[in-house]
Design a protein around this motif. Structure first.
Motif, PDB file in Angstrom:
ATOM      1  N   GLU A 156       0.826  -1.208   0.000  1.00  0.00           N
ATOM      2  CA  GLU A 156       0.000   0.000   0.000  1.00  0.00           C
ATOM      3  C   GLU A 156       0.860   1.258   0.000  1.00  0.00           C
ATOM      4  OE1 GLU A 156      -3.947  -1.589   2.426  1.00  0.00           O
ATOM      5  OE2 GLU A 156      -2.187  -0.868   3.518  1.00  0.00           O
ATOM      6  N   TYR A 157       1.989   1.204   0.735  1.00  0.00           N
ATOM      7  CA  TYR A 157       2.920   2.340   0.761  1.00  0.00           C
ATOM      8  C   TYR A 157       3.488   2.583  -0.636  1.00  0.00           C
ATOM      9  CZ  TYR A 157       7.032   5.139   2.024  1.00  0.00           C
ATOM     10  OH  TYR A 157       7.985   6.135   2.101  1.00  0.00           O
ATOM     11  N   ARG A 158       3.863   1.494  -1.316  1.00  0.00           N
ATOM     12  CA  ARG A 158       4.428   1.610  -2.662  1.00  0.00           C
ATOM     13  C   ARG A 158       3.388   2.169  -3.635  1.00  0.00           C
ATOM     14  NH1 ARG A 158       4.685  -1.602  -7.216  1.00  0.00           N
ATOM     15  NH2 ARG A 158       6.604  -1.398  -8.445  1.00  0.00           N
ATOM     16  N   ASP A 159       2.165   1.668  -3.583  1.00  0.00           N
ATOM     17  CA  ASP A 159       1.107   2.148  -4.479  1.00  0.00           C
ATOM     18  C   ASP A 159       0.800   3.628  -4.221  1.00  0.00           C
ATOM     19  OD1 ASP A 159       0.883  -0.349  -5.601  1.00  0.00           O
ATOM     20  OD2 ASP A 159      -0.833  -0.958  -4.364  1.00  0.00           O
ATOM     21  N   ARG A 160       0.819   4.009  -2.948  1.00  0.00           N
ATOM     22  CA  ARG A 160       0.518   5.405  -2.607  1.00  0.00           C
ATOM     23  C   ARG A 160       1.567   6.351  -3.186  1.00  0.00           C
ATOM     24  NH1 ARG A 160       1.686   8.664   2.053  1.00  0.00           N
ATOM     25  NH2 ARG A 160       2.688   6.910   3.104  1.00  0.00           N
ATOM     26  N   TRP A 161       2.825   5.987  -3.077  1.00  0.00           N
ATOM     27  CA  TRP A 161       3.875   6.887  -3.559  1.00  0.00           C
ATOM     28  C   TRP A 161       4.029   6.841  -5.071  1.00  0.00           C
ATOM     29  CZ3 TRP A 161       5.944  10.975  -1.515  1.00  0.00           C
ATOM     30  CH2 TRP A 161       5.827  11.151  -0.133  1.00  0.00           C
ATOM     31  N   ILE A 162       3.650   5.754  -5.700  1.00  0.00           N
ATOM     32  CA  ILE A 162       3.610   5.744  -7.170  1.00  0.00           C
ATOM     33  C   ILE A 162       2.554   6.735  -7.653  1.00  0.00           C
ATOM     34  CG2 ILE A 162       2.924   4.367  -9.181  1.00  0.00           C
ATOM     35  CD1 ILE A 162       4.309   1.987  -7.930  1.00  0.00           C
ATOM     36  N   SER A 173     -15.266   9.603  -4.916  1.00  0.00           N
ATOM     37  CA  SER A 173     -14.436   8.705  -4.106  1.00  0.00           C
ATOM     38  C   SER A 173     -13.011   8.634  -4.626  1.00  0.00           C
ATOM     39  CB  SER A 173     -15.050   7.298  -4.096  1.00  0.00           C
ATOM     40  OG  SER A 173     -15.160   6.797  -5.429  1.00  0.00           O
ATOM     41  N   SER A 174     -12.794   9.000  -5.887  1.00  0.00           N
ATOM     42  CA  SER A 174     -11.458   9.008  -6.488  1.00  0.00           C
ATOM     43  C   SER A 174     -11.377  10.170  -7.469  1.00  0.00           C
ATOM     44  CB  SER A 174     -11.175   7.690  -7.210  1.00  0.00           C
ATOM     45  OG  SER A 174      -9.938   7.763  -7.919  1.00  0.00           O
ATOM     46  N   ILE A 175     -10.200  10.804  -7.551  1.00  0.00           N
ATOM     47  CA  ILE A 175     -10.021  11.926  -8.471  1.00  0.00           C
ATOM     48  C   ILE A 175      -9.430  11.465  -9.796  1.00  0.00           C
ATOM     49  CG2 ILE A 175      -9.744  13.596  -6.607  1.00  0.00           C
ATOM     50  CD1 ILE A 175      -6.700  13.477  -7.183  1.00  0.00           C
ATOM     51  N   ARG A 176      -9.369  10.158 -10.040  1.00  0.00           N
ATOM     52  CA  ARG A 176      -8.746   9.661 -11.265  1.00  0.00           C
ATOM     53  C   ARG A 176      -9.515  10.105 -12.508  1.00  0.00           C
ATOM     54  NH1 ARG A 176      -8.472   5.506 -14.862  1.00  0.00           N
ATOM     55  NH2 ARG A 176     -10.474   4.673 -14.188  1.00  0.00           N
ATOM     56  N   ILE A 177     -10.841  10.037 -12.483  1.00  0.00           N
ATOM     57  CA  ILE A 177     -11.647  10.421 -13.642  1.00  0.00           C
ATOM     58  C   ILE A 177     -11.472  11.902 -13.971  1.00  0.00           C
ATOM     59  CG2 ILE A 177     -13.964  10.577 -14.591  1.00  0.00           C
ATOM     60  CD1 ILE A 177     -12.801   7.748 -14.473  1.00  0.00           C
ATOM     61  N   PRO A 178     -11.552  12.838 -12.988  1.00  0.00           N
ATOM     62  CA  PRO A 178     -11.264  14.247 -13.315  1.00  0.00           C
ATOM     63  C   PRO A 178      -9.860  14.445 -13.876  1.00  0.00           C
ATOM     64  CG  PRO A 178     -12.363  14.100 -11.201  1.00  0.00           C
ATOM     65  CD  PRO A 178     -12.048  12.701 -11.610  1.00  0.00           C
ATOM     66  N   PHE A 179      -8.886  13.690 -13.359  1.00  0.00           N
ATOM     67  CA  PHE A 179      -7.528  13.769 -13.896  1.00  0.00           C
ATOM     68  C   PHE A 179      -7.518  13.385 -15.376  1.00  0.00           C
ATOM     69  CE2 PHE A 179      -5.316  14.632 -10.020  1.00  0.00           C
ATOM     70  CZ  PHE A 179      -4.009  14.931 -10.384  1.00  0.00           C
ATOM     71  N   PHE A 192      -0.468   6.483 -17.570  1.00  0.00           N
ATOM     72  CA  PHE A 192      -0.168   6.372 -16.139  1.00  0.00           C
ATOM     73  C   PHE A 192      -1.369   6.701 -15.259  1.00  0.00           C
ATOM     74  CE2 PHE A 192       3.938   7.098 -18.155  1.00  0.00           C
ATOM     75  CZ  PHE A 192       4.693   6.096 -17.577  1.00  0.00           C
ATOM     76  N   LEU A 193      -2.481   7.105 -15.885  1.00  0.00           N
ATOM     77  CA  LEU A 193      -3.688   7.368 -15.114  1.00  0.00           C
ATOM     78  C   LEU A 193      -4.620   6.173 -15.060  1.00  0.00           C
ATOM     79  CD1 LEU A 193      -4.548  11.030 -16.232  1.00  0.00           C
ATOM     80  CD2 LEU A 193      -3.466  10.275 -14.113  1.00  0.00           C
ATOM     81  N   ASN A 194      -4.170   5.026 -15.595  1.00  0.00           N
ATOM     82  CA  ASN A 194      -5.009   3.827 -15.500  1.00  0.00           C
ATOM     83  C   ASN A 194      -4.965   3.288 -14.072  1.00  0.00           C
ATOM     84  OD1 ASN A 194      -3.186   1.301 -15.232  1.00  0.00           O
ATOM     85  ND2 ASN A 194      -2.174   2.488 -16.827  1.00  0.00           N
ATOM     86  N   PRO A 195      -5.950   2.516 -13.669  1.00  0.00           N
ATOM     87  CA  PRO A 195      -6.046   2.067 -12.266  1.00  0.00           C
ATOM     88  C   PRO A 195      -4.848   1.265 -11.763  1.00  0.00           C
ATOM     89  CG  PRO A 195      -8.116   1.685 -13.424  1.00  0.00           C
ATOM     90  CD  PRO A 195      -7.121   2.087 -14.469  1.00  0.00           C
ATOM     91  N   SER A 196      -4.040   0.730 -12.653  1.00  0.00           N
ATOM     92  CA  SER A 196      -2.872  -0.040 -12.212  1.00  0.00           C
ATOM     93  C   SER A 196      -1.830   0.848 -11.560  1.00  0.00           C
ATOM     94  CB  SER A 196      -2.243  -0.765 -13.407  1.00  0.00           C
ATOM     95  OG  SER A 196      -3.175  -1.659 -13.987  1.00  0.00           O
ATOM     96  N   TYR A 197      -1.738   2.109 -12.024  1.00  0.00           N
ATOM     97  CA  TYR A 197      -0.754   3.043 -11.480  1.00  0.00           C
ATOM     98  C   TYR A 197      -1.380   4.046 -10.514  1.00  0.00           C
ATOM     99  CZ  TYR A 197       2.310   1.376 -15.235  1.00  0.00           C
ATOM    100  OH  TYR A 197       3.071   0.595 -16.074  1.00  0.00           O
ATOM    101  N   PHE A 198      -2.591   4.512 -10.844  1.00  0.00           N
ATOM    102  CA  PHE A 198      -3.224   5.571 -10.067  1.00  0.00           C
ATOM    103  C   PHE A 198      -4.250   4.960  -9.116  1.00  0.00           C
ATOM    104  CE2 PHE A 198      -5.607   9.213  -8.886  1.00  0.00           C
ATOM    105  CZ  PHE A 198      -4.822  10.331  -9.153  1.00  0.00           C
ATOM    106  N   LYS A 199      -3.908   4.912  -7.836  1.00  0.00           N
ATOM    107  CA  LYS A 199      -4.792   4.353  -6.818  1.00  0.00           C
ATOM    108  C   LYS A 199      -5.020   5.392  -5.733  1.00  0.00           C
ATOM    109  CE  LYS A 199      -3.213  -0.381  -7.702  1.00  0.00           C
ATOM    110  NZ  LYS A 199      -2.637  -1.615  -7.137  1.00  0.00           N
TER     111      LYS A 199
END
Length: 495
Positions: free
Chosen positions: A26-32, A97-103, A222-229
């Motif tokens: 989780e730490y790794r995913d957060r900092w990615i 719940s997530s800002i990925r879509i606005p990004f 890089f905004l796909n769910p694999s990278y952006f969590k």
């Protein structure tokens, strides 16, 4: 170097692992994800640097009838777009719940804006300048992604990580601003003619836009769910310290005086920085009697040097905040240098300003210098080169520290509540200052350096005094932190 090394590492420190807030994965995913957010700032400022250097010659090339007055509209369009849409973006981020879509949506707008900028030639000549204005306004909307970035960094970092994360975000933006002008210079050999592929021209003006559009397309990967969590570690940390399971229990009452003080101080910093950027070219031409070629050469050295200075400040800022409290850093390393940067520029000495001779006038005498229409040039001493260099260095230090620390202090005062609306307001204040800041050039042209930098010294001095007297309000509540830590120790001892 240790702070840089730790900011690049994806390995969770042992002290963080022992807290049990998150696993190593989780730490790794957060900092990615945080690094992906950093790159958005780099991308936006890269595009600004690419376009700003060639905007006027590109406009002239596309529409020879365009006047310089329209150029001011082109420069005002991005902050206007950001100003209008940042509140909407901030409001939406608080309800998602997530800002990925606005990004993703804002990055798509970024690609479209740069693509439209690069195909202006496909439109009829009378409409080209308006298409360019539309592309710059759309780019301004896309820069509302900075609001999302600020809000996300406030929730995706723990309290001890926030200063470093925000400093690295500002470093990425400044780096983009520094790299941006290099791209037009590197493709200038292509020339104005360039080459045409399928009716689309690729030349020295459009290649920069295409490069930014392609970079935006790569960023989408890089905004796909694999990278952006999306992660809200700040709320988890606050819940753990308070021993509660309800997030609202962790929210402290807002100190509106502190919030508005930091907002207004940030606005003053932005205003003077933008004003100096706008007035530095006229000053170099008038005060030093430089030619346009000399002005471009010497300012081409000074401005990137200031950017490099800002990058160094951003990297050193986390260490500085370990030695001094953040509110003291803001007062003595942001507001005080701002005041000194204005004082330093007040003309001293007896050297007179060289008056330019009109081209159709006498063949003897200087042709460069202050215009005879600016009557104050006959009575005001000239500014020397050292004043300009020292003032700009102080301003770069002030601005670099100010934008990073003001955001850090603001996010800590807002606590674990959704910060989209507040960060939108913070961004909008910056947008307003970017619009009205260049208007200060009229004070210089009409009244001269005594008035411009005298008023600047008075305003910055008053703000410095206000912030110094009330700096205690900027301090994040140590009592609440201590109480939370004691409560956490009691909970852990019971377990």
């Amino acid at each position: 170097m240790d702070s840089i090394r730790s900011s690049l590492s994806l390995k969770q420190p042992e002290k963080d692992r022992s807290s049990g807030l998150e696993s190593d994965g989780e730490y790794r995913d957060r900092w990615i994800t945080i690094r992906v957010v950093y790159f958005s700032g780099f991308l936006m400022f890269l595009s600004f640097g690419v376009v700003a250097t060639g905007l006027w010659p590109y406009l002239e090339n596309m529409d020879p009838t365009a006047r310089k007055t329209f150029l001011s509209a082109l420069f005002a369009a991005p902050p206007a777009g950001q100003l209008l849409f940042s509140p909407l973006i901030g409001w939406c981020s608080n309800r998602l719940s997530s800002i990925r879509i606005p990004f993703v949506l804002l990055t798509v707008l970024f690609i479209l804006a740069n693509g439209l900028y690069s195909v202006i030639e496909l439109f009829p000549v009378p409409y080209r300048k308006f298409v360019m204005l539309c592309s710059r306004f759309t780019f301004g909307i896309a820069t509302s992604i900075n609001t999302l970035s600020r809000a996300y960094l406030s929730t995706a970092t723990k309290m001890c990580e926030r200063t470093q994360a925000i400093s690295m975000s500002s470093f990425a933006q400044t780096l983009g601003l520094a790299v941006g002008p290099i791209i037009p210079a590197s493709v200038s050999a292509v020339g104005e003619v360039g080459l045409t592929v399928c009716g689309v021209r690729f030349n020295m003006y459009t290649l920069g836009g295409w490069i930014c559009a392609v970079a935006g397309a790569v960023y989408l990967i890089f905004l796909n769910p694999s990278y952006f969590k999306h992660c809200n570690i700040a709320a988890k940390e606050a819940l753990r310290k308070c021993g509660s399971t309800v997030e609202k229990d962790t929210r402290q009452p807002l100190n509106f005086f502190s919030i508005w003080m930091i907002m207004l101080s940030y606005g003053v910093l932005m205003f003077f920085y933008v004003l100096f950027q706008a007035v530095i070219s006229p000053i170099s031409l008038d005060q030093f009697a430089w030619s346009h070629e000399q002005s471009l050469f010497y300012l081409g050295i000074l401005l990137p040097s200031g950017t490099a200075c800002s990058c160094v400040v951003f990297l050193l800022l986390p260490q500085l905040c370990k030695r001094f409290s953040e509110h003291n850093v803001f007062v003595y390393f942001a507001m005080l240098p701002l005041f000194l940067s204005q004082i330093v520029m007040i003309p001293i000495g007896s050297n007179q300003i060289q008056i330019a001779v009109p081209q159709n006038g006498s063949d003897t005498g200087p042709t460069n210098g202050c215009s005879s229409s600016q009557e104050w040039c006959n009575s005001v001493p000239a500014i020397n080169h050292y004043q300009l260099v020292v003032s700009y260095a102080l301003l770069c230090i002030s601005f670099s520290v100010g934008i990073a620390i003001s955001q850090t202090i603001l996010s800590k005062h807002l606590g674990t509540r959704p910060q989209g609306n507040w960060m939108a307001l913070y961004t909008s204040i910056g947008g307003i200052m970017r619009i009205i800041g260049p208007g200060g050039v009229m004070i210089y042209v009409s009244l001269g350096t005594y008035w411009l930098f005298g008023l600047g010294s008075a305003v910055s001095g008053l703000v410095l005094t206000w912030v110094w007297l009330c700096k205690g309000h900027l301090r994040y509540s140590r009592k609440s932190i201590a109480a939370a830590e004691v409560q956490l120790m009691m909970i852990e001892s019971k377990q």
